[in-house]
Design a protein around this motif. Structure first.
Motif, PDB file in Angstrom:
ATOM      1  N   GLN A 142      34.036 -28.841  14.020  1.00  0.00           N
ATOM      2  CA  GLN A 142      32.374 -28.247  13.658  1.00  0.00           C
ATOM      3  C   GLN A 142      31.631 -29.695  13.702  1.00  0.00           C
ATOM      4  OE1 GLN A 142      30.754 -29.467  10.604  1.00  0.00           O
ATOM      5  NE2 GLN A 142      30.002 -27.760   9.903  1.00  0.00           N
TER       6      GLN A 142
ATOM      7  N   ILE B 129      36.999 -29.816  10.769  1.00  0.00           N
ATOM      8  CA  ILE B 129      35.321 -30.439  10.380  1.00  0.00           C
ATOM      9  C   ILE B 129      35.190 -31.113  11.456  1.00  0.00           C
ATOM     10  CG2 ILE B 129      34.234 -32.301   8.873  1.00  0.00           C
ATOM     11  CD1 ILE B 129      36.056 -31.705   6.711  1.00  0.00           C
TER      12      ILE B 129
ATOM     13  N   LEU C 292      37.847 -28.240   0.855  1.00  0.00           N
ATOM     14  CA  LEU C 292      36.373 -28.242   1.176  1.00  0.00           C
ATOM     15  C   LEU C 292      35.520 -28.463   0.536  1.00  0.00           C
ATOM     16  CD1 LEU C 292      37.770 -25.167   4.286  1.00  0.00           C
ATOM     17  CD2 LEU C 292      36.826 -27.793   4.240  1.00  0.00           C
TER      18      LEU C 292
ATOM     19  N   MET D 278      27.778 -26.703   6.946  1.00  0.00           N
ATOM     20  CA  MET D 278      28.618 -26.388   5.482  1.00  0.00           C
ATOM     21  C   MET D 278      30.008 -25.813   6.412  1.00  0.00           C
ATOM     22  SD  MET D 278      26.422 -26.015   2.507  1.00  0.00           S
ATOM     23  CE  MET D 278      27.686 -25.277   1.350  1.00  0.00           C
TER      24      MET D 278
ATOM     25  N   TYR E  48      32.534 -27.780   1.806  1.00  0.00           N
ATOM     26  CA  TYR E  48      32.224 -27.034   3.015  1.00  0.00           C
ATOM     27  C   TYR E  48      33.020 -25.774   2.875  1.00  0.00           C
ATOM     28  CZ  TYR E  48      31.913 -30.908   6.581  1.00  0.00           C
ATOM     29  OH  TYR E  48      31.597 -32.360   7.422  1.00  0.00           O
ATOM     30  N   LYS E  49      32.994 -25.054   3.853  1.00  0.00           N
ATOM     31  CA  LYS E  49      33.374 -23.474   3.393  1.00  0.00           C
ATOM     32  C   LYS E  49      34.075 -22.864   4.450  1.00  0.00           C
ATOM     33  CE  LYS E  49      28.879 -21.476   2.213  1.00  0.00           C
ATOM     34  NZ  LYS E  49      27.727 -20.386   1.612  1.00  0.00           N
TER      35      LYS E  49
ATOM     36  N   LEU F 171      32.706 -23.752   8.310  1.00  0.00           N
ATOM     37  CA  LEU F 171      33.605 -23.953   9.410  1.00  0.00           C
ATOM     38  C   LEU F 171      33.338 -22.509   9.848  1.00  0.00           C
ATOM     39  CD1 LEU F 171      36.200 -25.788   7.880  1.00  0.00           C
ATOM     40  CD2 LEU F 171      34.050 -26.733   9.825  1.00  0.00           C
TER      41      LEU F 171
END
Length: 285
Positions: free
Chosen positions: A259, A256, A212, A275, A217-218, A277
């Motif tokens: 999202q 992802i 991620l 960013m 992303y986080k 999730l």
């Protein structure tokens, strides 16, 4: 003008820097402690053998054919690709590329066809690594099966090109051990055996976070908890693939996509939203 000695010295420095970078890349892989330890031993062995050669001392032939034992998704192919690059930087292999093959690539449909297919793939692999996944499948089949012919042709190729080819056979631990017993001379030709253990739950979560982070992303706290729950449940249901990084990658990539749909439907979102999730994005599939 730069003379040959200076060129060789510069090349040596560049190679040493490449080795350092590649070994750091190996060290940064999550888990795989025994793999990293053995890789360091191989690196040291090659370095010392080269030094002995420079001093005109007796050297042992560097037979680096390997057996990789472990469940799918435990890093076998990733490590093979890195070792190819490392061995190239160390001058053991000319190119360091990895040619990945399986039974269908090697076993022919009629007499004589198999040996031709094996030779073709060995030639493609020269200067690098020939990586055979699920290698034990070569020993399966009845009397009319050409798998044994593939093994014989493979062994011959190992001998003919031992200075410029590394062969790695990979697969499930128990299956690989049974396979090696089917041909008494096979095991001795592979002096290096590396076991790839399943990842622990903590390691799988770290793998997810690294994946991620690379994609910017986080996970929210609740999303991380749900991911841990799914992985734990999968471990109970499927022991063979319980420590599987592919499982984590599939969940993350699906999250992802979910999202993206969620944000698009919302019609309004911030940079932070792009960013994060959330729990609802994490699903088993």
């Amino acid at each position: 003008m730069i003379n040959n000695r200076e060129l060789n010295e510069n090349k040596k420095i560049n190679n040493e820097e490449n080795i350092r970078i590649l070994m750091k890349e190996l060290d940064n892989l999550i888990g795989l402690k025994s793999v990293k330890k053995l890789s360091r031993e191989i690196q040291a062995y090659i370095t010392i053998q080269n030094k002995r050669k420079e001093e005109q001392l007796a050297t042992e032939p560097m037979v680096l054919h390997m057996i990789f034992k472990g469940n799918p998704g435990t890093g076998k192919t990733t490590v093979a690709r890195l070792l190819g690059k490392i061995f190239c930087a160390m001058g053991v292999l000319e190119r360091g590329h990895v040619v990945e093959v399986e039974r269908a690539d090697l076993v022919g449909e009629y007499i004589g066809h198999t040996a031709v297919k094996v030779r073709e793939h060995i030639k493609k692999s020269l200067g690098g690594i020939m990586f055979i996944d699920e290698a034990y499948s070569l020993a399966r089949g009845g009397e009319k099966d050409f798998g044994k012919e593939a093994i014989d042709a493979m062994v011959k190729g190992m001998e003919d090109y031992k200075e410029n080819l590394i062969l790695i056979l990979a697969g499930y631990k128990e299956e690989m051990e049974k396979f090696l017993k089917t041909n008494p001379g096979l095991k001795s030709r592979f002096p290096i055996h590396i076991e790839f253990p399943d990842y622990s739950l903590d390691e799988l979560i770290r793998i997810a976070e690294v994946m991620l982070e690379k994609r910017q992303y986080k996970l929210s706290i609740s999303a991380k908890a749900k991911l841990l729950k799914i992985i734990s449940q999968k471990r109970l249901e499927d022991k063979q693939n319980s420590g599987n990084a592919r499982l984590v990658r599939n969940i993350i990539e699906r999250a992802i996509r979910k999202q993206a749909v969620r944000l698009q439907n919302s019609g309004s979102f911030t940079r932070e939203d792009l960013m994060i999730l959330k729990r609802e994005d994490i699903t088993e599939g």
